[in-house]
Design an enzyme around this catalytic site. Sequence first.
Site, mmCIF file in Angstrom:
data_model
loop_
_atom_site.group_PDB
_atom_site.id
_atom_site.type_symbol
_atom_site.label_atom_id
_atom_site.label_comp_id
_atom_site.label_asym_id
_atom_site.label_seq_id
_atom_site.Cartn_x
_atom_site.Cartn_y
_atom_site.Cartn_z
ATOM 1 N N ARG A 15 5.003 0.367 13.130
ATOM 2 C CA ARG A 15 5.579 -0.990 12.827
ATOM 3 C C ARG A 15 6.935 -0.837 13.203
ATOM 4 N NH1 ARG A 15 4.226 -2.790 6.944
ATOM 5 N NH2 ARG A 15 4.342 -0.696 6.679
ATOM 6 N N LYS A 75 9.579 1.115 6.484
ATOM 7 C CA LYS A 75 9.177 1.836 5.375
ATOM 8 C C LYS A 75 10.518 2.529 4.532
ATOM 9 C CE LYS A 75 5.892 2.308 3.924
ATOM 10 N NZ LYS A 75 4.968 1.327 2.782
ATOM 11 N N TYR A 94 11.869 -2.118 2.873
ATOM 12 C CA TYR A 94 10.914 -1.861 1.788
ATOM 13 C C TYR A 94 11.286 -0.654 1.155
ATOM 14 C CZ TYR A 94 7.175 -5.211 3.249
ATOM 15 O OH TYR A 94 6.738 -6.313 3.535
ATOM 16 N N HIS A 96 10.566 0.143 -2.622
ATOM 17 C CA HIS A 96 9.427 0.573 -3.884
ATOM 18 C C HIS A 96 10.139 1.696 -4.600
ATOM 19 C CE1 HIS A 96 6.721 -2.133 -2.019
ATOM 20 N NE2 HIS A 96 6.607 -1.627 -0.876
ATOM 21 N N GLU A 118 11.032 -5.881 -1.064
ATOM 22 C CA GLU A 118 9.859 -6.445 -2.165
ATOM 23 C C GLU A 118 10.555 -7.194 -3.039
ATOM 24 O OE1 GLU A 118 10.651 -3.241 -1.491
ATOM 25 O OE2 GLU A 118 11.011 -1.995 -3.039
ATOM 26 N N VAL A 179 -2.706 -10.210 -2.199
ATOM 27 C CA VAL A 179 -3.752 -9.195 -1.890
ATOM 28 C C VAL A 179 -5.055 -9.660 -2.099
ATOM 29 C CG1 VAL A 179 -4.396 -6.837 -2.083
ATOM 30 C CG2 VAL A 179 -2.015 -7.142 -1.594
ATOM 31 N N SER A 220 -8.772 -10.540 -16.837
ATOM 32 C CA SER A 220 -8.759 -9.227 -16.842
ATOM 33 C C SER A 220 -8.138 -8.737 -17.997
ATOM 34 C CB SER A 220 -7.687 -8.944 -15.844
ATOM 35 O OG SER A 220 -7.316 -7.592 -15.639
ATOM 36 N N VAL A 239 -3.105 -5.490 -8.166
ATOM 37 C CA VAL A 239 -2.204 -5.913 -9.389
ATOM 38 C C VAL A 239 -0.799 -5.790 -8.980
ATOM 39 C CG1 VAL A 239 -3.775 -5.609 -11.222
ATOM 40 C CG2 VAL A 239 -2.010 -4.010 -10.952
ATOM 41 N N LEU A 240 0.181 -6.521 -9.672
ATOM 42 C CA LEU A 240 1.459 -6.284 -9.393
ATOM 43 C C LEU A 240 2.182 -6.638 -10.459
ATOM 44 C CD1 LEU A 240 3.986 -5.358 -7.520
ATOM 45 C CD2 LEU A 240 4.235 -7.697 -6.630
ATOM 46 N N ASP A 270 1.469 1.919 -3.708
ATOM 47 C CA ASP A 270 2.827 1.678 -3.329
ATOM 48 C C ASP A 270 3.658 1.458 -4.674
ATOM 49 O OD1 ASP A 270 2.120 -0.767 -3.355
ATOM 50 O OD2 ASP A 270 3.213 -1.406 -1.651
ATOM 51 N N ALA A 299 -0.814 4.111 1.395
ATOM 52 C CA ALA A 299 0.061 3.590 1.084
ATOM 53 C C ALA A 299 0.884 2.415 2.040
ATOM 54 C CB ALA A 299 1.350 4.620 0.432
HETATM 55 N N1 LIG Z 1 -0.802 -0.246 0.362
HETATM 56 C C1 LIG Z 1 -0.298 -1.034 1.016
HETATM 57 O O1 LIG Z 1 -0.108 -0.842 2.380
HETATM 58 C C2 LIG Z 1 0.219 -2.616 0.502
HETATM 59 C C3 LIG Z 1 0.605 -3.498 1.362
HETATM 60 C C4 LIG Z 1 1.064 -4.725 0.751
HETATM 61 C C5 LIG Z 1 0.979 -4.760 -0.601
HETATM 62 N N2 LIG Z 1 0.573 -3.751 -1.328
HETATM 63 C C6 LIG Z 1 0.930 -3.823 -2.969
HETATM 64 O O2 LIG Z 1 -0.379 -4.579 -3.379
HETATM 65 C C7 LIG Z 1 0.110 -4.878 -4.793
HETATM 66 C C8 LIG Z 1 -0.285 -6.471 -4.927
HETATM 67 O O3 LIG Z 1 0.534 -7.279 -4.269
HETATM 68 P P1 LIG Z 1 0.496 -8.797 -4.201
HETATM 69 O O4 LIG Z 1 1.463 -9.318 -2.944
HETATM 70 O O5 LIG Z 1 -0.944 -9.417 -4.098
HETATM 71 O O6 LIG Z 1 1.074 -9.196 -5.618
HETATM 72 P P2 LIG Z 1 1.018 -10.718 -6.358
HETATM 73 O O7 LIG Z 1 2.062 -10.835 -7.117
HETATM 74 O O8 LIG Z 1 0.841 -11.694 -5.226
HETATM 75 O O9 LIG Z 1 -0.296 -10.444 -7.044
HETATM 76 C C9 LIG Z 1 -0.171 -9.743 -8.080
HETATM 77 C C10 LIG Z 1 -1.217 -10.218 -9.241
HETATM 78 O O10 LIG Z 1 -1.741 -9.220 -10.147
HETATM 79 C C11 LIG Z 1 -1.910 -10.149 -11.415
HETATM 80 N N3 LIG Z 1 -1.503 -8.974 -12.399
HETATM 81 C C12 LIG Z 1 -0.584 -8.578 -13.012
HETATM 82 N N4 LIG Z 1 -1.202 -7.797 -14.185
HETATM 83 C C13 LIG Z 1 -2.569 -7.677 -14.000
HETATM 84 C C14 LIG Z 1 -3.565 -7.330 -14.867
HETATM 85 N N5 LIG Z 1 -3.386 -6.305 -15.886
HETATM 86 N N6 LIG Z 1 -4.945 -7.300 -14.709
HETATM 87 C C15 LIG Z 1 -5.172 -8.268 -13.492
HETATM 88 N N7 LIG Z 1 -4.294 -8.719 -12.681
HETATM 89 C C16 LIG Z 1 -3.163 -8.750 -12.958
HETATM 90 C C17 LIG Z 1 -0.787 -11.126 -11.270
HETATM 91 O O11 LIG Z 1 -0.867 -12.023 -12.235
HETATM 92 C C18 LIG Z 1 -0.591 -11.488 -9.894
HETATM 93 O O12 LIG Z 1 -1.717 -12.602 -9.707
HETATM 94 C C19 LIG Z 1 1.615 -4.518 -4.817
HETATM 95 O O13 LIG Z 1 1.832 -3.465 -5.408
HETATM 96 C C20 LIG Z 1 1.915 -4.582 -3.323
HETATM 97 O O14 LIG Z 1 3.180 -3.759 -3.459
HETATM 98 C C21 LIG Z 1 0.523 -2.665 -0.695
#
Ligand SMILES: NC(=O)c1ccc[n+]([C@@H]2O[C@H](COP(=O)([O-])OP(=O)(O)OC[C@H]3O[C@@H](n4cnc5c(N)ncnc54)[C@H](O)[C@@H]3O)[C@@H](O)[C@H]2O)c1
Length: 370
Positions: A15, A75, A94, A96, A118, A179, A220, A239-240, A270, A299
Amino acid sequence: MIIGVPKEIKNNENRVALTPAGAKELTKRGHQVYVQATAGLGSGFSDEQYVEAGAKTLPTIEETYEIAEMIIKVKEPIEPEYKLIKKDQLVFTYFHFASHEPLTRAMMESGAVCLAYETVEKPDRSLPLLVPMSEVAGRMSIQEGAKYLEKPMGGRGILLGGVPGVRPAKVLILGGGVVGTNAAKMAAGLGADVTIMDVNLSRLRYLDDVMPANVNTFMSNEYNIRELIATHDLIVGAVLIPGAKAPHLITKDMLKEMTPGTVLVDVAVDQGGCIETCKPTTHQDPTYVIDDILHYCVANMPGAVPYTSTLALTNATLPYAIQLADKGWQKACTENRELLLGLNVVNGDIVYEGVAKAFGLPFSPAEKYL
Ligand SMILES: NC(=O)c1ccc[n+]([C@@H]2O[C@H](COP(=O)([O-])OP(=O)(O)OC[C@H]3O[C@@H](n4cnc5c(N)ncnc54)[C@H](O)[C@@H]3O)[C@@H](O)[C@H]2O)c1
């Protein structure tokens, strides 16, 4: 303002933080844009396109960092980049930080102003610069998960949607945010039997309203997660907790309760991952197996689809980059609280509470720098 766009050097990261269209928007406002040569190539943009848009190209990463008052990238900086970042330089990318102490300490030492995509936050608490990449990663998680459920890839040999007369795969999604919702849409579209878990009951109500009939919602908690993991074929971690490390919802002992060949895709890697046995992997070597359970923990998932990802990311970042360039970071953060919340490290201080807490380091309010 002088803006530098370095080429990403993280493994398989294609990217780029600015498109030629974005470069044009900035140069027409009188800013100088320097793009490292070939930075856009992986996303399909040639150096000539940037030059036509009014930018200049520089041959090396060192020159790009050296000239810039603001660095825009994708990144988090990796070790070879630490020494290139200068005192008072604004770095908009980003980071993190909460899952990476050496990076946090390196940025504190640099004296730079680190504005993290983020943690830029809208008044409704949504994270506008995380959304586009979460949309991509959520959709990709199912594409990847489906692939690794195939026998030759190490999975149980299950087709996600099944066929008439054969039941579809069961997909469990932990976290019903961006996600999780995008993963659920894809999995449901392919015909899987999908369950989304979240701790937020209002969110579960909303998802129950808008999702198709093959998506169920479930509260959950540890008890409920243990109940479901034995019967699910693909589990997506999504989750986040903003600015903090992800909670370990699946612990190592739980792997023994799963069916061998189950696929875990921990998108939250991440932020440290919501699966205890998750460790970051790369697109070159994306998976590993523990206790017969296949883990996929890349990641930078959106890095595999740079064309889609670059356009999605820059659609969201450019309006903020323009504000930072037009006004300077102090005025832009004073006038726009969304940007203020993006400040994480300024002049050696941690100004984002979640990051300070993650490492037991002192916290200073960002307002003191405005
Ligand atoms: N690996 C990658 O390439 C990549 C890319 C994009 C995002 N991400 C990561 O994905 C993760 C999710 O991002 P998002 O945008 O969906 O966040 P978001 O805030 O939209 O959603 C997170 C959800 O997790 C829920 N949550 C919190 N604690 C919880 C628990 N104990 N059990 C169940 N649900 C719970 C929250 O209520 C919320 O609905 C983040 O860590 C983000 O950094 C990773």
